[in-house]
Design a protein around this motif. Structure first.
Motif, PDB file in Angstrom:
ATOM      1  N   GLU A 172       0.836  -1.189   0.000  1.00 35.83           N
ATOM      2  CA  GLU A 172       0.000   0.000   0.000  1.00 35.83           C
ATOM      3  C   GLU A 172       0.872   1.239   0.000  1.00 35.83           C
ATOM      4  O   GLU A 172       1.852   1.319   0.749  1.00 35.83           O
ATOM      5  N   VAL A 173       0.511   2.205  -0.822  1.00 36.38           N
ATOM      6  CA  VAL A 173       1.128   3.532  -0.793  1.00 36.38           C
ATOM      7  C   VAL A 173       0.209   4.410   0.040  1.00 36.38           C
ATOM      8  O   VAL A 173      -0.960   4.592  -0.291  1.00 36.38           O
ATOM      9  N   VAL A 174       0.729   4.924   1.143  1.00 35.40           N
ATOM     10  CA  VAL A 174      -0.069   5.719   2.076  1.00 35.40           C
ATOM     11  C   VAL A 174       0.397   7.169   2.004  1.00 35.40           C
ATOM     12  O   VAL A 174       1.517   7.491   2.415  1.00 35.40           O
ATOM     13  N   ILE A 175      -0.438   8.030   1.445  1.00 31.79           N
ATOM     14  CA  ILE A 175      -0.118   9.453   1.397  1.00 31.79           C
ATOM     15  C   ILE A 175      -0.704  10.147   2.629  1.00 31.79           C
ATOM     16  O   ILE A 175      -0.066  10.989   3.244  1.00 31.79           O
ATOM     17  N   THR A 176      -1.922   9.770   3.005  1.00 31.69           N
ATOM     18  CA  THR A 176      -2.562  10.310   4.206  1.00 31.69           C
ATOM     19  C   THR A 176      -2.708   9.180   5.203  1.00 31.69           C
ATOM     20  O   THR A 176      -3.438   8.221   4.976  1.00 31.69           O
ATOM     21  N   SER A 177      -1.992   9.267   6.334  1.00 32.41           N
ATOM     22  CA  SER A 177      -1.991   8.178   7.313  1.00 32.41           C
ATOM     23  C   SER A 177      -3.209   8.270   8.224  1.00 32.41           C
ATOM     24  O   SER A 177      -4.011   9.188   8.140  1.00 32.41           O
ATOM     25  N   GLY A 178      -3.327   7.299   9.123  1.00 39.47           N
ATOM     26  CA  GLY A 178      -4.399   7.325  10.102  1.00 39.47           C
ATOM     27  C   GLY A 178      -5.479   6.285   9.893  1.00 39.47           C
ATOM     28  O   GLY A 178      -6.561   6.403  10.454  1.00 39.47           O
ATOM     29  N   SER A 179      -5.213   5.255   9.121  1.00 34.13           N
ATOM     30  CA  SER A 179      -6.225   4.232   8.857  1.00 34.13           C
ATOM     31  C   SER A 179      -6.458   3.358  10.094  1.00 34.13           C
ATOM     32  O   SER A 179      -5.508   2.787  10.642  1.00 34.13           O
ATOM     33  N   PRO A 180      -7.721   3.216  10.533  1.00 33.65           N
ATOM     34  CA  PRO A 180      -8.002   2.329  11.673  1.00 33.65           C
ATOM     35  C   PRO A 180      -8.006   0.849  11.291  1.00 33.65           C
ATOM     36  O   PRO A 180      -8.051  -0.008  12.169  1.00 33.65           O
ATOM     37  N   ILE A 181      -7.974   0.544   9.996  1.00 35.83           N
ATOM     38  CA  ILE A 181      -8.005  -0.856   9.561  1.00 35.83           C
ATOM     39  C   ILE A 181      -6.735  -1.201   8.769  1.00 35.83           C
ATOM     40  O   ILE A 181      -6.747  -2.053   7.901  1.00 35.83           O
ATOM     41  N   LYS A 182      -5.636  -0.552   9.127  1.00 32.65           N
ATOM     42  CA  LYS A 182      -4.382  -0.666   8.384  1.00 32.65           C
ATOM     43  C   LYS A 182      -3.979  -2.125   8.125  1.00 32.65           C
ATOM     44  O   LYS A 182      -3.733  -2.509   6.994  1.00 32.65           O
ATOM     45  N   LEU A 183      -3.913  -2.939   9.169  1.00 27.13           N
ATOM     46  CA  LEU A 183      -3.485  -4.334   9.019  1.00 27.13           C
ATOM     47  C   LEU A 183      -4.622  -5.338   9.149  1.00 27.13           C
ATOM     48  O   LEU A 183      -4.526  -6.453   8.645  1.00 27.13           O
ATOM     49  N   GLN A 184      -5.699  -4.958   9.821  1.00 29.43           N
ATOM     50  CA  GLN A 184      -6.775  -5.911  10.092  1.00 29.43           C
ATOM     51  C   GLN A 184      -7.369  -6.495   8.818  1.00 29.43           C
ATOM     52  O   GLN A 184      -7.674  -7.689   8.746  1.00 29.43           O
ATOM     53  N   LYS A 185      -7.519  -5.674   7.792  1.00 26.33           N
ATOM     54  CA  LYS A 185      -8.111  -6.182   6.545  1.00 26.33           C
ATOM     55  C   LYS A 185      -7.242  -7.262   5.917  1.00 26.33           C
ATOM     56  O   LYS A 185      -7.751  -8.225   5.347  1.00 26.33           O
ATOM     57  N   TYR A 186      -5.922  -7.126   6.035  1.00 31.14           N
ATOM     58  CA  TYR A 186      -5.019  -8.137   5.476  1.00 31.14           C
ATOM     59  C   TYR A 186      -5.006  -9.401   6.338  1.00 31.14           C
ATOM     60  O   TYR A 186      -4.887 -10.511   5.827  1.00 31.14           O
ATOM     61  N   ARG A 187      -5.136  -9.213   7.647  1.00 31.28           N
ATOM     62  CA  ARG A 187      -5.176 -10.377   8.547  1.00 31.28           C
ATOM     63  C   ARG A 187      -6.403 -11.241   8.259  1.00 31.28           C
ATOM     64  O   ARG A 187      -6.324 -12.473   8.268  1.00 31.28           O
TER      65      ARG A 187
END
Length: 199
Positions: free
Chosen positions: A117-132
């Protein structure tokens, strides 16, 4: 002379990110249908959380450069790879997302070995959970001018300093080349760096 991006964290094309919690899967699908004809917008859903992200030109430039560098690496090292880009990965009723880049190695699989993932605007609450929830073994995030790598363990993702799915990859070389202002210079420097490593 090679030129790097002066400050990758202050791009004028900052992406817009909107988060909404407490949505059902059916509500998400209804909202998603309303965005079908909207360009440069992605919707992600994971366990009741919806993210709507606007995709900027800077985001796409970095995504394309990372893809070009990795393809050169795969070819140089004769790694059998199967790119799947940003196709939708779905667990019905639970999660739907599109990684910027995704790859299977050795054989093509339903779940990619690597998502980026290319993250330009950070702060995602589901950053890793969706991949898990999908069981993706390794995930990379390009954010604030550097790469964060995570590998899936039994208890969740661990932050790692080198790739376990691509152990031959020189991450410092890759990171340095992504920051070049000129994609051509980046590709040439990356090729030189791989050649130097072979000698």
């Amino acid at each position: 002379m090679l030129q790097t991006v002066d400050n990758p964290t202050t791009s004028p094309a900052v992406e817009q990110r909107f988060t909404w919690r407490g949505l059902t899967w059916h509500q998400f699908k209804a909202i998603q249908a309303g965005f079908e004809d909207v360009a440069n917008v992605r919707l992600f859903y994971c366990d009741g959380v919806l993210e709507i992200v606007g995709i900027s030109k800077a985001h796409e430039a970095i995504r394309c450069l990372i893809a070009a560098l990795l393809i050169n690496f795969f070819q140089f090292n004769r790694i059998q790879f199967f790119p799947s880009g940003s196709y939708s990965q779905i667990v019905e009723g639970k999660v739907e997302y599109q990684a910027d880049l995704s790859y299977c190695f050795g054989t093509d699989k339903d779940v990619p070995d690597l998502c980026i993932e290319v993250v330009i605007t950070s702060g995602s609450p589901i950053k890793l959970q969706k991949y898990r929830l999908m069981g993706v073994p390794e995930v990379w995030f390009w954010e604030d001018g550097t790469l964060e790598l995570y590998h899936l363990r039994e208890e969740g993702y661990d932050r790692i300093t080198s790739s376990e799915v691509l152990p031959e990859l020189d991450l410092s070389l890759l990171k340095r080349c992504i920051l070049f202002a000129s994609p051509l210079d980046a590709l040439e420097e990356f090729a030189r760096g791989m050649g130097d490593r072979e000698n």
